[in-house]
Design a protein around this motif. Structure first.
Motif, PDB file in Angstrom:
ATOM      1  N   ARG A  72     -12.279   0.136   2.346  1.00 38.25           N
ATOM      2  CA  ARG A  72     -10.854  -0.304   1.367  1.00 38.25           C
ATOM      3  C   ARG A  72      -9.965   0.870   1.415  1.00 38.25           C
ATOM      4  NH1 ARG A  72     -11.058  -5.424   0.485  1.00 38.25           N
ATOM      5  NH2 ARG A  72      -9.239  -5.457  -0.701  1.00 38.25           N
ATOM      6  N   GLY A  73      -8.657   0.707   1.583  1.00 36.89           N
ATOM      7  CA  GLY A  73      -7.707   1.815   1.533  1.00 36.89           C
ATOM      8  C   GLY A  73      -6.931   1.367   0.143  1.00 36.89           C
ATOM      9  N   LEU A  74      -6.553   2.552  -0.497  1.00 36.44           N
ATOM     10  CA  LEU A  74      -5.792   2.566  -1.859  1.00 36.44           C
ATOM     11  C   LEU A  74      -4.284   2.603  -1.420  1.00 36.44           C
ATOM     12  CD1 LEU A  74      -7.781   5.052  -3.666  1.00 36.44           C
ATOM     13  CD2 LEU A  74      -7.357   2.871  -4.256  1.00 36.44           C
ATOM     14  N   VAL A  75      -3.691   1.542  -1.978  1.00 37.26           N
ATOM     15  CA  VAL A  75      -2.144   1.453  -1.575  1.00 37.26           C
ATOM     16  C   VAL A  75      -1.590   1.527  -3.133  1.00 37.26           C
ATOM     17  CG1 VAL A  75      -0.422  -0.168  -0.645  1.00 37.26           C
ATOM     18  CG2 VAL A  75      -2.907   0.148   0.450  1.00 37.26           C
ATOM     19  N   ASN A  76      -0.638   2.242  -3.000  1.00 39.68           N
ATOM     20  CA  ASN A  76       0.354   2.482  -4.220  1.00 39.68           C
ATOM     21  C   ASN A  76       1.588   1.146  -3.971  1.00 39.68           C
ATOM     22  OD1 ASN A  76       3.114   3.015  -5.558  1.00 39.68           O
ATOM     23  ND2 ASN A  76       1.544   4.309  -6.700  1.00 39.68           N
ATOM     24  N   VAL A  77       1.487   0.170  -4.524  1.00 33.55           N
ATOM     25  CA  VAL A  77       2.263  -0.948  -4.612  1.00 33.55           C
ATOM     26  C   VAL A  77       4.034  -0.535  -4.389  1.00 33.55           C
ATOM     27  CG1 VAL A  77       3.035  -3.413  -5.143  1.00 33.55           C
ATOM     28  CG2 VAL A  77       0.632  -2.631  -5.489  1.00 33.55           C
ATOM     29  N   GLU A  78       4.264   0.189  -5.339  1.00 32.09           N
ATOM     30  CA  GLU A  78       5.802   0.437  -5.343  1.00 32.09           C
ATOM     31  C   GLU A  78       6.212   1.253  -4.116  1.00 32.09           C
ATOM     32  OE1 GLU A  78       8.839   3.036  -8.096  1.00 32.09           O
ATOM     33  OE2 GLU A  78       6.953   2.495  -8.979  1.00 32.09           O
ATOM     34  N   ALA A  79       5.372   2.344  -3.733  1.00 32.46           N
ATOM     35  CA  ALA A  79       5.721   3.018  -2.695  1.00 32.46           C
ATOM     36  C   ALA A  79       5.530   2.045  -1.310  1.00 32.46           C
ATOM     37  CB  ALA A  79       4.598   4.290  -2.331  1.00 32.46           C
ATOM     38  N   PHE A  80       4.378   1.392  -1.179  1.00 30.50           N
ATOM     39  CA  PHE A  80       4.507   0.416  -0.141  1.00 30.50           C
ATOM     40  C   PHE A  80       5.946  -0.484   0.143  1.00 30.50           C
ATOM     41  CE2 PHE A  80       3.426  -3.614   1.801  1.00 30.50           C
ATOM     42  CZ  PHE A  80       2.728  -3.339   2.702  1.00 30.50           C
ATOM     43  N   ASN A  81       5.991  -0.896  -1.237  1.00 22.99           N
ATOM     44  CA  ASN A  81       7.321  -1.703  -1.113  1.00 22.99           C
ATOM     45  C   ASN A  81       8.641  -1.100  -0.532  1.00 22.99           C
ATOM     46  OD1 ASN A  81       5.896  -4.016  -1.629  1.00 22.99           O
ATOM     47  ND2 ASN A  81       6.368  -3.936  -4.047  1.00 22.99           N
ATOM     48  N   LYS A  82       8.985   0.055  -1.315  1.00 23.76           N
ATOM     49  CA  LYS A  82       9.842   1.180  -0.899  1.00 23.76           C
ATOM     50  C   LYS A  82       9.932   1.405   0.784  1.00 23.76           C
ATOM     51  CE  LYS A  82      10.849   3.219  -5.117  1.00 23.76           C
ATOM     52  NZ  LYS A  82      10.631   4.393  -5.909  1.00 23.76           N
ATOM     53  N   ARG A  83       8.808   1.646   1.131  1.00 15.10           N
ATOM     54  CA  ARG A  83       8.539   2.205   2.733  1.00 15.10           C
ATOM     55  C   ARG A  83       9.117   0.866   3.435  1.00 15.10           C
ATOM     56  NH1 ARG A  83       2.964   3.759   5.610  1.00 15.10           N
ATOM     57  NH2 ARG A  83       3.994   4.201   7.514  1.00 15.10           N
ATOM     58  N   PHE A  84       8.687  -0.054   3.006  1.00 15.53           N
ATOM     59  CA  PHE A  84       9.074  -1.362   4.201  1.00 15.53           C
ATOM     60  C   PHE A  84      10.100  -2.347   3.542  1.00 15.53           C
ATOM     61  CE2 PHE A  84       4.584  -0.252   5.020  1.00 15.53           C
ATOM     62  CZ  PHE A  84       4.707  -0.365   6.267  1.00 15.53           C
ATOM     63  N   GLY A  85      10.813  -1.933   2.541  1.00 19.57           N
ATOM     64  CA  GLY A  85      11.923  -2.541   2.175  1.00 19.57           C
ATOM     65  C   GLY A  85      11.821  -3.830   1.566  1.00 19.57           C
ATOM     66  N   ALA A  86      10.724  -3.841   0.724  1.00 20.84           N
ATOM     67  CA  ALA A  86      10.464  -5.077   0.116  1.00 20.84           C
ATOM     68  C   ALA A  86      10.559  -5.069  -1.412  1.00 20.84           C
ATOM     69  CB  ALA A  86       8.959  -5.528   0.341  1.00 20.84           C
ATOM     70  N   GLY A  87      11.031  -6.027  -2.095  1.00 17.11           N
ATOM     71  CA  GLY A  87      10.952  -6.197  -3.610  1.00 17.11           C
ATOM     72  C   GLY A  87      11.945  -5.084  -4.097  1.00 17.11           C
TER      73      GLY A  87
END
Length: 87
Positions: A72-87
């Motif tokens: 399982r990979g650890l993901v920072n939700v805020e950074a992920f959303n910024k990277r992909f333009g979500a939320g």
């Protein structure tokens, strides 16, 4: 077995972090009747930067019906959303 791995570590994650499955290598060893109770286990065997590796097993009563490894990979939700333009 994959869900058990995530559940096993969720309470240890910092707020704003989640895990996602990245690798599954599981062998089915025996059949299980529909409606039977299945118990799964997950044991952390390694932590490599943002990847957590598990040894997993599944049992029908005391009989082992599955085994393998999962990551399982650890993901920072805020950074992920910024990277992909979500939320």
């Amino acid at each position: 077995m994959e869900m058990t791995s995530g559940d096993a570590i969720n309470k240890y994650l910092e707020p704003g972090w989640v895990t996602v499955g990245t690798e599954v290598d599981i062998r089915h060893l025996a059949a299980t009747p529909v409606g039977a109770t299945v118990r799964t286990t997950a044991r952390v065997i390694a932590v490599e930067r943002r990847v957590i590796r598990f040894e997993v097993e599944a049992f029908n009563d005391e009989r082992r019906i599955g085994e393998g490894r999962h990551a399982r990979g650890l993901v920072n939700v805020e950074a992920f959303n910024k990277r992909f333009g979500a939320g």
